[in-house]
Design an enzyme around this catalytic site. Structure first.
Site, PDB file in Angstrom:
ATOM      1  N   ASP A  31       0.825  -1.221   0.000  1.00  0.00           N
ATOM      2  CA  ASP A  31       0.000   0.000   0.000  1.00  0.00           C
ATOM      3  C   ASP A  31       0.855   1.266   0.000  1.00  0.00           C
ATOM      4  OD1 ASP A  31      -2.357   1.407   0.018  1.00  0.00           O
ATOM      5  OD2 ASP A  31      -2.577   1.354   2.200  1.00  0.00           O
ATOM      6  N   ASN A  79     -11.038  -2.680  -4.799  1.00  0.00           N
ATOM      7  CA  ASN A  79     -10.292  -1.715  -5.620  1.00  0.00           C
ATOM      8  C   ASN A  79     -10.978  -1.400  -6.959  1.00  0.00           C
ATOM      9  OD1 ASN A  79      -7.056  -2.881  -4.419  1.00  0.00           O
ATOM     10  ND2 ASN A  79      -8.218  -1.083  -3.777  1.00  0.00           N
TER      11      ASN A  79
HETATM   12  C1  IPE Z   1      -5.275  -2.587   0.317  1.00  0.00           C
HETATM   13  O1  IPE Z   1      -5.014  -1.240   0.111  1.00  0.00           O
HETATM   14  C2  IPE Z   1      -5.291  -3.315  -0.983  1.00  0.00           C
HETATM   15  C3  IPE Z   1      -4.003  -3.443  -1.670  1.00  0.00           C
HETATM   16  C4  IPE Z   1      -2.863  -2.989  -1.261  1.00  0.00           C
HETATM   17  C5  IPE Z   1      -4.046  -4.159  -2.917  1.00  0.00           C
HETATM   18  P1  IPE Z   1      -6.196  -0.184  -0.066  1.00  0.00           P
HETATM   19  O2  IPE Z   1      -5.539   1.107  -0.387  1.00  0.00           O
HETATM   20  O3  IPE Z   1      -7.200  -0.678  -1.028  1.00  0.00           O
HETATM   21  O4  IPE Z   1      -6.858  -0.170   1.384  1.00  0.00           O
HETATM   22  P2  IPE Z   1      -7.690   0.951   2.137  1.00  0.00           P
HETATM   23  O5  IPE Z   1      -8.761   1.405   1.184  1.00  0.00           O
HETATM   24  O6  IPE Z   1      -6.759   2.048   2.488  1.00  0.00           O
HETATM   25  O7  IPE Z   1      -8.219   0.261   3.363  1.00  0.00           O
HETATM   26  C1  IPE Z   2      -1.761   0.116  -3.197  1.00  0.00           C
HETATM   27  O1  IPE Z   2      -1.468   1.464  -3.266  1.00  0.00           O
HETATM   28  C2  IPE Z   2      -2.010  -0.510  -4.542  1.00  0.00           C
HETATM   29  C3  IPE Z   2      -3.413  -0.867  -4.781  1.00  0.00           C
HETATM   30  C4  IPE Z   2      -4.371  -0.816  -3.902  1.00  0.00           C
HETATM   31  C5  IPE Z   2      -3.748  -1.330  -6.124  1.00  0.00           C
HETATM   32  P1  IPE Z   2      -2.629   2.544  -3.304  1.00  0.00           P
HETATM   33  O2  IPE Z   2      -2.981   2.796  -4.717  1.00  0.00           O
HETATM   34  O3  IPE Z   2      -3.754   2.146  -2.422  1.00  0.00           O
HETATM   35  O4  IPE Z   2      -1.876   3.808  -2.713  1.00  0.00           O
HETATM   36  P2  IPE Z   2      -2.486   4.879  -1.707  1.00  0.00           P
HETATM   37  O5  IPE Z   2      -2.967   4.134  -0.498  1.00  0.00           O
HETATM   38  O6  IPE Z   2      -3.602   5.560  -2.436  1.00  0.00           O
HETATM   39  O7  IPE Z   2      -1.340   5.782  -1.409  1.00  0.00           O
HETATM   40 MG    MG Z   3      -4.119   2.436  -0.433  1.00  0.00          MG
END
Ligand code: IPE
Ligand code: IPE
Ligand code: MG
Length: 253
Positions: A31, A79
């Site tokens: 993340d 997602n």
């Molecule tokens: C968790 O991260 C999913 C992945 C890293 C693939 P998210 O960015 O989706 O989680 P939340 O929304 O902050 O809980």
């Molecule tokens: C994790 O990084 C990757 C996926 C969930 C696909 P994020 O895209 O959630 O990155 P932040 O949390 O918005 O910084």
């Molecule tokens: Mg995220």
């Protein structure tokens, strides 16, 4: 500020890990890609590309030190709420890395297993996934589990549904269902539970990751955004894991 952090890292003591007591299975919620990109004035897709490179270096390091299973959360069932452009950029990256893995698998002897509902993926990606899994069967190196269109609740419901179908078909009796049988219906069938779960990016939540499997996992949280996560920090996480006492409900030995 980055310069100061760089200096700090230079003088920070390198974490010592005991290679004879490594976690068997490490799981990572990758993340922070989006925030990493925004802070640089870049599109979110650039963050995903940088995160994919971090995955490559962390997976290589895990293989080199002898970690047996590495599970990463790459795309959750939630997602899909993101803009289509971002989702397409993630599939483009996935396509590139799956193709590259297929070419390099024979040399690296890495096993790849996809956990999640691949039915919703673009056709060509689904074919690449099947090909990677087919090739993987012959290898015995580190197993990389990539969670794609994965949700812990969905995984549990799917197992319950398949068990119910077997009961309805007379193949099973409800009384046959115990924890071991239930586990064999999960995406993670045959994979030991994660010993250590790492969540970068400063969030302190599980976000629907490995809900069944995390029952006795140790957690390591860090503010570092995934694209900046380094081998040194992985060593710090492993060293902290090695200092913890796991009791699994028992008492100190
Ligand atoms: C968790 O991260 C999913 C992945 C890293 C693939 P998210 O960015 O989706 O989680 P939340 O929304 O902050 O809980
Ligand atoms: C994790 O990084 C990757 C996926 C969930 C696909 P994020 O895209 O959630 O990155 P932040 O949390 O918005 O910084
Ligand atoms: Mg995220």
């Amino acid at each position: 500020m980055p310069e100061v952090c760089g200096l700090f890292n230079l003088f920070r003591k390198k974490a010592e890990i005991d290679l004879s007591r490594l976690p068997v299975h490490i799981a990572i919620i990758m993340d922070g890609n989006g925030r990493w990109a925004s802070r640089r004035g870049l599109p979110r897709s650039a963050g995903h590309a940088a995160g994919a490179e971090t995955f490559r270096s962390i997976a290589t390091y895990c293989r080199d030190i002898g970690i047996q299973y590495l599970t990463v959360y790459a795309f959750s069932t939630e997602n899909w709420k993101r803009p289509e452009q971002e989702i397409t950029a993630i599939w483009d990256l996935l396509r590139k890395y799956l193709l590259e893995s297929i070419q390099k698998m024979a040399k690296e002897r890495v096993k790849i297993h996809i956990m999640g509902d691949v039915g919703a993926m673009p056709d060509d990606i689904r074919q690449l996934i099947y090909e990677t899994e087919r090739l993987s069967r012959t290898y015995s190196g580190i197993q990389l589990n990539i969670c794609l269109n994965y949700g812990g609740r969905y995984e549990i419901v799917r197992a319950a549904r398949n068990l119910a179908a077997d009961c309805a078909a007379g193949k099973l009796q409800p009384a046959d269902i115990d924890q071991a049988l239930f586990e064999s219906f999960l995406y993670s069938a045959g994979v030991p539970d994660p010993d250590l779960i790492i969540r970068p990016s400063g969030e302190h939540r599980i976000s629907n990751f490995l809900l069944w499997q995390c029952a006795y996992s140790e957690f390591y949280f860090t503010k570092t955004l995934w694209p900046d996560f380094s081998i040194n920090e992985l060593n710090t996480a492993i060293a902290e894991y090695q200092r913890r006492e796991r009791r699994f409900g028992g008492i100190k030995a």
